[in-house]
Design an enzyme around this catalytic site. Structure first.
Site, PDB file in Angstrom:
ATOM      1  N   GLU A  29       0.842  -1.284  -0.010  1.00 34.93           N
ATOM      2  CA  GLU A  29      -0.025   0.060  -0.077  1.00 34.93           C
ATOM      3  C   GLU A  29       0.826   1.227   0.222  1.00 34.93           C
ATOM      4  OE1 GLU A  29      -2.493  -0.697   3.347  1.00 34.93           O
ATOM      5  OE2 GLU A  29      -3.821  -1.664   2.269  1.00 34.93           O
ATOM      6  N   GLU A  56       7.445 -21.889   7.730  1.00 31.94           N
ATOM      7  CA  GLU A  56       7.519 -21.140   8.850  1.00 31.94           C
ATOM      8  C   GLU A  56       8.594 -21.747  10.008  1.00 31.94           C
ATOM      9  OE1 GLU A  56       4.740 -21.453  12.508  1.00 31.94           O
ATOM     10  OE2 GLU A  56       3.443 -20.967  10.463  1.00 31.94           O
TER      11      GLU A  56
END
Length: 249
Positions: A85, A116
């Site tokens: 953004e 992960e």
């Protein structure tokens, strides 16, 4: 030896919502909303640490450095979202703020098994981006113990880069190794262990502050107007027109 995840604050059973499956829909969403109300207060408690992080990020930007987020699952997705953004909002290069998620771009929509838990994977991902000492690394993990994130922080520290950690658990492994620990304690989730809820909301709030405040400090905002918005669609072209009208008054 396996870790005792049940001891983590974010994994505890919330006594306020133990009967949520028996509630009416309105009662159900009210319980969730009641828990969400606690998030802003948790973030408020760590504003000094957020401010410290903003200052080092802004200083890095002024030197030509970059900001990297690194995380897995929901945490990784939130980092990628915040990074994505920044270019349209502040008119900066996509390279200035970057988000890395365990398992790569495919993990944004589908979990990548085992990613992960791989510490070395983070070093490879950061190396591919030419991460260096002038950059800032923000590790995001609600539990404060995700190996992928800790591996990335370790790599950044070996390079001499400043590190920031965002987690929602007291005395986490992450908070003990980063230069700046941001730890909003959001407590037990409405659904046990669903850290995409309160922990995720707190993380999003912190990330918003980090980039927004850093961009303000580096001149991307005039007053409270986003003067560097990129005109990539009709809505944004209209927004730029209105901002320019306000500036000219």
């Amino acid at each position: 030896m396996s870790e005792n995840f049940s001891a983590l604050t974010t994994e505890k059973i919330n006594p306020a919502t133990v009967n949520i499956d028996k509630c009416t829909t309105l009662e159900m969403v009210k319980l969730i909303n009641d828990e969400d109300k606690k998030v802003a207060l948790a973030v408020e408690s760590v504003l000094p640490e957020i401010a410290r992080a903003v200052d080092v990020i802004a200083e890095s930007f002024n030197r030509g450095g970059r900001l990297f987020y690194i995380g897995a699952g929901t945490s990784g997705r939130l980092g990628v979202l915040d990074a994505s953004e920044c270019p349209p909002t502040f008119g900066v290069s996509p390279n200035m703020v970057q988000g890395l998620i365990a398992g790569g771009e495919g993990a944004l929509i589908k979990a990548v098994e085992g990613a992960e838990d791989n510490r070395s994977l983070a070093e490879n991902d950061l190396s591919d981006k030419n991460f260096c000492a002038e950059d800032i690394l923000v590790g995001i993990t609600a539990s404060g113990r995700t190996p992928y994130v800790l591996g990335g922080i370790d790599f950044a520290k070996r390079l001499g880069a400043t590190t920031v950690g965002i987690s929602c658990v007291e005395n986490s492994a992450l908070s003990k190794v980063v230069d700046i620990a941001i730890t909003p304690i959001t407590g037990a989730e409405a659904l046990t262990g669903s850290t995409r809820m309160k922990a995720g909301t707190a993380t999003k709030m912190v990330l918003n502050m980090l980039t927004t405040a850093a961009m303000i400090k580096t001149g991307k905002v005039r007053g409270n107007l986003m003067v560097c918005v990129q005109a990539t669609n009709d809505k944004l072209r209209d927004r730029i027109k209105r901002i320019n009208e306000l500036i000219d008054k």
